[in-house]
Design a protein around this motif. Structure first.
Motif, mmCIF file in Angstrom:
data_model
loop_
_atom_site.group_PDB
_atom_site.id
_atom_site.type_symbol
_atom_site.label_atom_id
_atom_site.label_comp_id
_atom_site.label_asym_id
_atom_site.label_seq_id
_atom_site.Cartn_x
_atom_site.Cartn_y
_atom_site.Cartn_z
ATOM 1 N N THR A 160 0.844 -1.181 0.000
ATOM 2 C CA THR A 160 0.000 0.000 0.000
ATOM 3 C C THR A 160 0.883 1.236 0.000
ATOM 4 O O THR A 160 2.110 1.147 0.002
ATOM 5 C CB THR A 160 -0.962 -0.009 1.202
ATOM 6 N N TRP A 161 0.283 2.382 0.002
ATOM 7 C CA TRP A 161 1.016 3.632 0.079
ATOM 8 C C TRP A 161 0.587 4.359 1.340
ATOM 9 O O TRP A 161 -0.465 4.078 1.916
ATOM 10 C CB TRP A 161 0.774 4.508 -1.156
ATOM 11 N N VAL A 162 1.392 5.286 1.779
ATOM 12 C CA VAL A 162 1.051 6.103 2.938
ATOM 13 C C VAL A 162 1.592 7.510 2.709
ATOM 14 O O VAL A 162 2.660 7.689 2.130
ATOM 15 C CB VAL A 162 1.605 5.488 4.250
ATOM 16 N N LEU A 163 0.797 8.485 3.110
ATOM 17 C CA LEU A 163 1.198 9.881 3.067
ATOM 18 C C LEU A 163 1.142 10.372 4.502
ATOM 19 O O LEU A 163 0.135 10.144 5.190
ATOM 20 C CB LEU A 163 0.226 10.686 2.193
ATOM 21 N N ALA A 164 2.203 10.995 4.968
ATOM 22 C CA ALA A 164 2.228 11.479 6.353
ATOM 23 C C ALA A 164 2.844 12.872 6.383
ATOM 24 O O ALA A 164 3.818 13.150 5.696
ATOM 25 C CB ALA A 164 3.048 10.523 7.218
ATOM 26 N N PHE A 165 2.238 13.741 7.189
ATOM 27 C CA PHE A 165 2.806 15.073 7.396
ATOM 28 C C PHE A 165 2.353 15.611 8.730
ATOM 29 O O PHE A 165 1.386 15.149 9.319
ATOM 30 C CB PHE A 165 2.456 16.033 6.253
ATOM 31 N N GLY A 166 3.094 16.609 9.212
ATOM 32 C CA GLY A 166 2.737 17.269 10.453
ATOM 33 C C GLY A 166 3.760 17.046 11.547
ATOM 34 O O GLY A 166 4.875 16.603 11.295
ATOM 35 N N ALA A 167 3.338 17.370 12.774
ATOM 36 C CA ALA A 167 4.180 17.285 13.973
ATOM 37 C C ALA A 167 5.588 17.758 13.642
ATOM 38 O O ALA A 167 5.768 18.835 13.125
ATOM 39 C CB ALA A 167 4.142 15.897 14.559
ATOM 40 N N SER A 168 6.579 16.970 13.948
ATOM 41 C CA SER A 168 7.959 17.404 13.708
ATOM 42 C C SER A 168 8.538 16.798 12.441
ATOM 43 O O SER A 168 9.746 16.757 12.262
ATOM 44 C CB SER A 168 8.822 17.003 14.905
ATOM 45 N N MET A 169 7.680 16.316 11.535
ATOM 46 C CA MET A 169 8.167 15.721 10.294
ATOM 47 C C MET A 169 8.668 16.790 9.343
ATOM 48 O O MET A 169 8.055 17.842 9.206
ATOM 49 C CB MET A 169 7.054 14.937 9.601
ATOM 50 N N LYS A 170 9.762 16.480 8.682
ATOM 51 C CA LYS A 170 10.299 17.378 7.669
ATOM 52 C C LYS A 170 9.723 16.968 6.313
ATOM 53 O O LYS A 170 9.524 15.791 6.058
ATOM 54 C CB LYS A 170 11.819 17.243 7.609
ATOM 55 N N ALA A 171 9.479 17.953 5.462
ATOM 56 C CA ALA A 171 9.040 17.643 4.099
ATOM 57 C C ALA A 171 10.220 17.031 3.367
ATOM 58 O O ALA A 171 11.273 17.635 3.244
ATOM 59 C CB ALA A 171 8.571 18.916 3.404
ATOM 60 N N ARG A 172 10.044 15.787 2.912
ATOM 61 C CA ARG A 172 11.155 15.085 2.266
ATOM 62 C C ARG A 172 10.753 14.435 0.955
ATOM 63 O O ARG A 172 11.543 13.751 0.348
ATOM 64 C CB ARG A 172 11.714 14.022 3.206
ATOM 65 N N GLY A 173 9.522 14.598 0.535
ATOM 66 C CA GLY A 173 9.094 13.956 -0.703
ATOM 67 C C GLY A 173 8.983 12.455 -0.543
ATOM 68 O O GLY A 173 8.796 11.953 0.556
ATOM 69 N N ARG A 174 9.139 11.737 -1.622
ATOM 70 C CA ARG A 174 9.036 10.277 -1.587
ATOM 71 C C ARG A 174 10.290 9.702 -0.936
ATOM 72 O O ARG A 174 11.394 9.903 -1.422
ATOM 73 C CB ARG A 174 8.884 9.737 -2.993
ATOM 74 N N VAL A 175 10.095 8.974 0.145
ATOM 75 C CA VAL A 175 11.252 8.450 0.868
ATOM 76 C C VAL A 175 11.170 6.959 1.117
ATOM 77 O O VAL A 175 12.110 6.367 1.614
ATOM 78 C CB VAL A 175 11.451 9.156 2.228
ATOM 79 N N CYS A 176 10.076 6.337 0.806
ATOM 80 C CA CYS A 176 9.890 4.947 1.213
ATOM 81 C C CYS A 176 9.628 4.055 0.016
ATOM 82 O O CYS A 176 8.598 4.153 -0.611
ATOM 83 C CB CYS A 176 8.733 4.841 2.202
ATOM 84 N N ASP A 177 10.559 3.173 -0.256
ATOM 85 C CA ASP A 177 10.358 2.188 -1.308
ATOM 86 C C ASP A 177 10.296 0.786 -0.727
ATOM 87 O O ASP A 177 10.525 -0.184 -1.418
ATOM 88 C CB ASP A 177 11.487 2.255 -2.339
ATOM 89 N N ARG A 178 10.022 0.674 0.572
ATOM 90 C CA ARG A 178 9.985 -0.644 1.210
ATOM 91 C C ARG A 178 8.934 -1.510 0.550
ATOM 92 O O ARG A 178 7.753 -1.195 0.548
ATOM 93 C CB ARG A 178 9.625 -0.510 2.692
ATOM 94 N N ALA A 179 9.351 -2.616 0.005
ATOM 95 C CA ALA A 179 8.427 -3.522 -0.674
ATOM 96 C C ALA A 179 7.509 -4.227 0.309
ATOM 97 O O ALA A 179 6.465 -4.721 -0.073
ATOM 98 C CB ALA A 179 9.207 -4.547 -1.489
ATOM 99 N N ASP A 180 7.888 -4.253 1.570
ATOM 100 C CA ASP A 180 7.106 -5.020 2.533
ATOM 101 C C ASP A 180 6.235 -4.157 3.434
ATOM 102 O O ASP A 180 5.708 -4.638 4.418
ATOM 103 C CB ASP A 180 8.033 -5.892 3.383
ATOM 104 N N MET A 181 6.033 -2.876 3.122
ATOM 105 C CA MET A 181 5.154 -2.036 3.927
ATOM 106 C C MET A 181 3.703 -2.408 3.636
ATOM 107 O O MET A 181 3.290 -2.471 2.489
ATOM 108 C CB MET A 181 5.361 -0.561 3.626
ATOM 109 N N THR A 182 2.950 -2.694 4.694
ATOM 110 C CA THR A 182 1.549 -3.067 4.533
ATOM 111 C C THR A 182 0.697 -2.251 5.488
ATOM 112 O O THR A 182 1.206 -1.516 6.340
ATOM 113 C CB THR A 182 1.332 -4.567 4.824
#
Length: 117
Positions: A56-78
């Protein structure tokens, strides 16, 4: 489907702007968005009979997260990884019955090295 996705992303941009203008985006608010299920590699089908739809995909922002664009290519993220990630953000104990693990890229931790075995 693609038109609905574009509209959803437009709304998320609007939400991010409003949270910023309210002054709560940086310190008190985290937004995590994902789908209710993955998509197969053909982007049309889903379900256990279709290769790739466990991802699946996930979009996360806010709190102390820095804007970094696409950072996750983990094939096993569910989807099982979302709840452990939220628990860690909120400082809650982990769930020993969960198959998922926190998403390091959202938590701004360096993911563990992948073994070449």
């Amino acid at each position: 489907y693609l038109a609905a996705r574009r509209l959803a992303f437009f709304f998320l941009g609007y939400l991010a702007r409003e949270l910023y203008l309210l002054g709560v985006a940086g310190a008190r608010t985290t937004v995590i968005v994902t789908s209710d299920h993955g998509r197969a590699y053909d982007f049309r089908d889903h379900g256990f009979l279709h290769v790739g739809s466990e991802r699946t995909w996930v979009l996360a922002f806010g709190a102390s997260m820095k804007a970094r664009g696409r950072v996750c290519d983990r094939a096993d993220m569910t989807l099982a990884d979302i709840a452990p990630t939220v628990r860690e953000i909120l400082g809650l104990p982990g769930d020993t019955g969960s198959d998922g693990s926190p998403i390091d890229e959202i938590l701004e931790r360096r993911p563990p090295a992948v073994s070449s075995r």
